[in-house]
Scaffold this motif. Structure first.
Motif, PDB file in Angstrom:
ATOM      1  N   ALA A  59     -16.050  20.099  42.072  1.00 23.48           N
ATOM      2  CA  ALA A  59     -17.120  20.278  43.049  1.00 23.48           C
ATOM      3  C   ALA A  59     -16.908  21.598  43.790  1.00 23.48           C
ATOM      4  CB  ALA A  59     -17.120  19.117  44.035  1.00 23.48           C
ATOM      5  N   LEU A  60     -17.939  22.436  43.823  1.00 24.50           N
ATOM      6  CA  LEU A  60     -17.860  23.721  44.525  1.00 24.50           C
ATOM      7  C   LEU A  60     -19.023  23.831  45.499  1.00 24.50           C
ATOM      8  CD1 LEU A  60     -16.872  25.656  41.317  1.00 24.50           C
ATOM      9  CD2 LEU A  60     -15.428  25.518  43.378  1.00 24.50           C
ATOM     10  N   LEU A  61     -18.674  24.128  46.726  1.00 22.38           N
ATOM     11  CA  LEU A  61     -19.643  24.087  47.825  1.00 22.38           C
ATOM     12  C   LEU A  61     -20.569  25.311  47.828  1.00 22.38           C
ATOM     13  CD1 LEU A  61     -20.243  22.247  50.261  1.00 22.38           C
ATOM     14  CD2 LEU A  61     -18.411  23.421  51.493  1.00 22.38           C
ATOM     15  N   LEU A  72     -21.810  32.065  49.542  1.00 26.00           N
ATOM     16  CA  LEU A  72     -20.733  31.487  48.742  1.00 26.00           C
ATOM     17  C   LEU A  72     -19.540  31.091  49.627  1.00 26.00           C
ATOM     18  CD1 LEU A  72     -20.922  33.787  45.592  1.00 26.00           C
ATOM     19  CD2 LEU A  72     -21.510  31.350  45.735  1.00 26.00           C
ATOM     20  N   PRO A  73     -18.745  30.133  49.156  1.00 25.07           N
ATOM     21  CA  PRO A  73     -17.657  29.598  49.983  1.00 25.07           C
ATOM     22  C   PRO A  73     -16.618  30.642  50.408  1.00 25.07           C
ATOM     23  CG  PRO A  73     -17.549  28.714  47.748  1.00 25.07           C
ATOM     24  CD  PRO A  73     -18.868  29.400  47.887  1.00 25.07           C
ATOM     25  N   VAL A  93     -18.120  16.779  51.811  1.00 27.36           N
ATOM     26  CA  VAL A  93     -17.853  17.133  50.404  1.00 27.36           C
ATOM     27  C   VAL A  93     -17.239  15.935  49.670  1.00 27.36           C
ATOM     28  CG1 VAL A  93     -16.436  18.583  48.871  1.00 27.36           C
ATOM     29  CG2 VAL A  93     -17.604  19.622  50.839  1.00 27.36           C
ATOM     30  N   LEU A 114      -9.427  20.985  48.821  1.00 23.07           N
ATOM     31  CA  LEU A 114      -9.116  20.628  50.205  1.00 23.07           C
ATOM     32  C   LEU A 114      -8.470  21.806  50.924  1.00 23.07           C
ATOM     33  CD1 LEU A 114      -7.551  17.040  50.005  1.00 23.07           C
ATOM     34  CD2 LEU A 114      -9.889  17.664  50.563  1.00 23.07           C
ATOM     35  N   GLU A 145      -7.531  19.272  44.822  1.00 26.69           N
ATOM     36  CA  GLU A 145      -6.958  20.590  44.565  1.00 26.69           C
ATOM     37  C   GLU A 145      -6.500  21.226  45.866  1.00 26.69           C
ATOM     38  OE1 GLU A 145      -9.465  23.006  42.096  1.00 26.69           O
ATOM     39  OE2 GLU A 145      -9.569  21.458  40.545  1.00 26.69           O
ATOM     40  N   ASP A 175      -3.584  24.439  43.057  1.00 29.41           N
ATOM     41  CA  ASP A 175      -4.621  25.421  42.709  1.00 29.41           C
ATOM     42  C   ASP A 175      -4.085  26.851  42.819  1.00 29.41           C
ATOM     43  OD1 ASP A 175      -7.176  26.259  42.021  1.00 29.41           O
ATOM     44  OD2 ASP A 175      -8.163  25.362  43.748  1.00 29.41           O
ATOM     45  N   ASP A 176      -4.734  27.769  42.143  1.00 29.19           N
ATOM     46  CA  ASP A 176      -4.418  29.211  42.247  1.00 29.19           C
ATOM     47  C   ASP A 176      -2.967  29.516  41.920  1.00 29.19           C
ATOM     48  OD1 ASP A 176      -7.010  29.300  43.120  1.00 29.19           O
ATOM     49  OD2 ASP A 176      -6.546  29.774  45.196  1.00 29.19           O
ATOM     50  N   ARG A 199      -7.282  32.404  38.028  1.00 30.37           N
ATOM     51  CA  ARG A 199      -8.218  33.188  37.232  1.00 30.37           C
ATOM     52  C   ARG A 199      -7.731  34.605  36.942  1.00 30.37           C
ATOM     53  NH1 ARG A 199     -13.171  33.082  40.584  1.00 30.37           N
ATOM     54  NH2 ARG A 199     -13.002  35.285  41.021  1.00 30.37           N
ATOM     55  N   GLU A 236     -13.377  33.064  30.244  1.00 28.43           N
ATOM     56  CA  GLU A 236     -14.681  33.661  29.934  1.00 28.43           C
ATOM     57  C   GLU A 236     -14.836  34.039  28.470  1.00 28.43           C
ATOM     58  OE1 GLU A 236     -15.351  36.904  32.656  1.00 28.43           O
ATOM     59  OE2 GLU A 236     -15.510  35.575  34.393  1.00 28.43           O
ATOM     60  N   GLY A 254     -14.174  27.418  32.965  1.00 31.33           N
ATOM     61  CA  GLY A 254     -14.656  28.790  33.141  1.00 31.33           C
ATOM     62  C   GLY A 254     -16.051  28.971  32.583  1.00 31.33           C
TER      63      GLY A 254
HETATM   64  P1  C2E Z   1     -11.339  27.963  43.474  1.00 34.62           P
HETATM   65  O1  C2E Z   1     -11.025  26.559  43.858  1.00 34.62           O
HETATM   66  O2  C2E Z   1     -10.242  28.756  42.863  1.00 34.62           O
HETATM   67  O3  C2E Z   1     -12.609  27.861  42.522  1.00 34.62           O
HETATM   68  C1  C2E Z   1     -12.836  28.684  41.397  1.00 34.62           C
HETATM   69  C2  C2E Z   1     -13.846  29.778  41.699  1.00 34.62           C
HETATM   70  O4  C2E Z   1     -14.012  30.576  40.516  1.00 34.62           O
HETATM   71  C3  C2E Z   1     -15.241  29.265  42.030  1.00 34.62           C
HETATM   72  O5  C2E Z   1     -15.829  30.204  42.931  1.00 34.62           O
HETATM   73  C4  C2E Z   1     -15.945  29.311  40.675  1.00 34.62           C
HETATM   74  O6  C2E Z   1     -17.363  29.386  40.789  1.00 34.62           O
HETATM   75  C5  C2E Z   1     -15.367  30.569  40.094  1.00 34.62           C
HETATM   76  N1  C2E Z   1     -15.352  30.587  38.626  1.00 34.62           N
HETATM   77  C6  C2E Z   1     -15.261  29.536  37.791  1.00 34.62           C
HETATM   78  N2  C2E Z   1     -15.240  29.939  36.498  1.00 34.62           N
HETATM   79  C7  C2E Z   1     -15.309  31.295  36.521  1.00 34.62           C
HETATM   80  C8  C2E Z   1     -15.320  32.327  35.496  1.00 34.62           C
HETATM   81  O7  C2E Z   1     -15.245  32.057  34.300  1.00 34.62           O
HETATM   82  N3  C2E Z   1     -15.378  33.616  35.925  1.00 34.62           N
HETATM   83  C9  C2E Z   1     -15.457  33.950  37.230  1.00 34.62           C
HETATM   84  N4  C2E Z   1     -15.537  35.240  37.554  1.00 34.62           N
HETATM   85  N5  C2E Z   1     -15.458  33.014  38.225  1.00 34.62           N
HETATM   86  C10 C2E Z   1     -15.374  31.712  37.865  1.00 34.62           C
HETATM   87  P2  C2E Z   1     -16.643  29.723  44.213  1.00 34.62           P
HETATM   88  O8  C2E Z   1     -17.505  28.548  43.843  1.00 34.62           O
HETATM   89  O9  C2E Z   1     -17.296  30.916  44.819  1.00 34.62           O
HETATM   90  O10 C2E Z   1     -15.502  29.182  45.184  1.00 34.62           O
HETATM   91  C11 C2E Z   1     -14.545  30.047  45.730  1.00 34.62           C
HETATM   92  C12 C2E Z   1     -13.453  29.287  46.456  1.00 34.62           C
HETATM   93  O11 C2E Z   1     -13.967  28.607  47.612  1.00 34.62           O
HETATM   94  C13 C2E Z   1     -12.815  28.209  45.618  1.00 34.62           C
HETATM   95  O12 C2E Z   1     -11.862  28.788  44.749  1.00 34.62           O
HETATM   96  C14 C2E Z   1     -12.203  27.327  46.693  1.00 34.62           C
HETATM   97  O13 C2E Z   1     -10.966  27.851  47.114  1.00 34.62           O
HETATM   98  C15 C2E Z   1     -13.198  27.456  47.824  1.00 34.62           C
HETATM   99  N6  C2E Z   1     -14.069  26.256  47.845  1.00 34.62           N
HETATM  100  C16 C2E Z   1     -15.171  25.971  47.118  1.00 34.62           C
HETATM  101  N7  C2E Z   1     -15.688  24.767  47.441  1.00 34.62           N
HETATM  102  C17 C2E Z   1     -14.872  24.255  48.404  1.00 34.62           C
HETATM  103  C18 C2E Z   1     -14.845  23.023  49.157  1.00 34.62           C
HETATM  104  O14 C2E Z   1     -15.665  22.103  48.983  1.00 34.62           O
HETATM  105  N8  C2E Z   1     -13.841  22.880  50.081  1.00 34.62           N
HETATM  106  C19 C2E Z   1     -12.881  23.850  50.271  1.00 34.62           C
HETATM  107  N9  C2E Z   1     -11.936  23.635  51.198  1.00 34.62           N
HETATM  108  N10 C2E Z   1     -12.871  24.996  49.568  1.00 34.62           N
HETATM  109  C20 C2E Z   1     -13.843  25.207  48.656  1.00 34.62           C
END
Ligand code: C2E
Ligand code: CA
Ligand code: CA
Ligand code: CA
Length: 276
Positions: A59-61, A72-73, A93, A114, A145, A175-176, A199, A236, A254
């Motif tokens: 789940a991505l916010l 974006l988050p 969430v 989280l 995560e 994560d990361d 990534r 990718e 990805g």
């Molecule tokens: P994250 O947990 O490391 O999530 C992966 C990020 O990489 C996501 O960005 C996703 O859209 C992006 N991504 C996935 N596959 C690919 C790919 O193949 N290529 C590229 N270039 N990017 C890819 P997003 O959605 O912008 O989220 C960024 C960060 O924001 C997340 O990193 C996470 O740390 C945080 N986040 C997102 N949703 C939540 C949430 O509900 N709660 C909390 N606390 N943090 C969140």
């Protein structure tokens, strides 16, 4: 704003003011957004590397801001953390994602990010227990995560919460992986079930620079050697996927398999029975 002082400082002041102002606005807007319906979750599939079968979704916010459009988050999560809004937002969430996962076939998992601040809240474990109960999904389907920064703050309380969650059957993912400062002893003590290789390393797997490629491969190999389920994020290309398969990475995620998508698109995809 200060008057006098050094010239260079004064030169930047209007910009700084503007920045602070924009931040305060965004914070205020976020409080309204929580009350309204401006937040949405998108879901990105993760698949079994060997077979390509979907194992679950992360789940991505997303925030649909009435004037600014999609935010974006990376931009609003840090603000939500500072403003103390991450706890209620994080609870939304958790509850929304669990309720959505309840509509999917029962073998599919839901992964939720989280923030460290959520672990400092005494409510975290009860909220998770309640989100599981009211959605009716099995704890085994839930993955949380966390980045390693989560335990830098208040490790005793965090370790206790992680232990309680794992006893329920909830999985913890680090994560990361590779971007922090984890020592080997930390990795041995930290109670987790899954590692997500960052990534940036996955990206370097297709680098033409030999040193970058070797380092990235070493990070993946190290993660696999820790004996937890290893996931790679940000895959990718086919080339990256081939290396990951060769190194024994269990799951991958990805754009190669799918971008984050709204719940309705996921439901449609699952009805059609697509692979990813
Ligand atoms: P994250 O947990 O490391 O999530 C992966 C990020 O990489 C996501 O960005 C996703 O859209 C992006 N991504 C996935 N596959 C690919 C790919 O193949 N290529 C590229 N270039 N990017 C890819 P997003 O959605 O912008 O989220 C960024 C960060 O924001 C997340 O990193 C996470 O740390 C945080 N986040 C997102 N949703 C939540 C949430 O509900 N709660 C909390 N606390 N943090 C969140
Ligand atoms: Ca994540
Ligand atoms: Ca990540
Ligand atoms: Ca990240």
């Amino acid at each position: 704003a200060k008057s006098g002082g050094r010239g260079a400082f004064r030169f930047f002041e209007p910009e700084l003011d503007q920045l602070m102002h924009a931040r305060r606005n965004l914070e205020r807007d976020m409080r309204d957004a929580l009350a309204g319906r401006e937040f949405e979750l998108h879901y990105q599939p993760f698949v079994n590397t060997a077979t390509g079968e979907i194992r679950g979704f992360e789940a991505l916010l997303r925030w649909h801001h009435p004037r600014r459009g999609l935010v974006l988050p990376g931009e609003f999560i840090p603000l939500a953390e500072e403003a103390g809004l991450i706890v209620p937002l994080g609870e939304w969430v958790l509850r929304t994602a669990c309720a959505e996962a309840a509509k999917w076939p029962a073998h599919l998992r839901i992964a939720i990010n989280l923030s460290p601040a959520q672990f400092r809240s005494k409510e975290l474990v009860p909220v998770i227990v309640d989100a599981l109960a009211s959605s009716g999904i099995s704890p085994h389907r839930l993955e949380l995560e966390v980045t390693e920064t989560v335990i830098m703050h208040d490790s005793e309380a965090v370790f206790a919460a992680l232990g309680q969650l794992r006893e329920l059957g909830v999985r913890i993912a680090l994560d990361d992986f590779g971007t922090g400062y984890s020592s080997l002893s930390f990795l041995q003590r930290f109670p987790f079930d899954k590692i997500k290789v960052d990534r940036s390393f996955v990206n370097e797997l297709s680098s033409t620079r030999a040193d970058a490629h070797h380092l990235a491969r070493a990070v993946v190999r190290f993660a696999v050697s820790l004996g937890k389920t290893t996931t790679a994020e940000g895959v990718e290309t086919k080339e990256q996927l081939d290396v990951l398969r060769e190194e024994g990475c269990v799951e991958t995620q990805g754009y190669y398999f799918g971008r984050p998508m709204p719940a309705s698109a996921i439901a449609k995809m699952l009805r059609r029975g697509d692979k990813a």
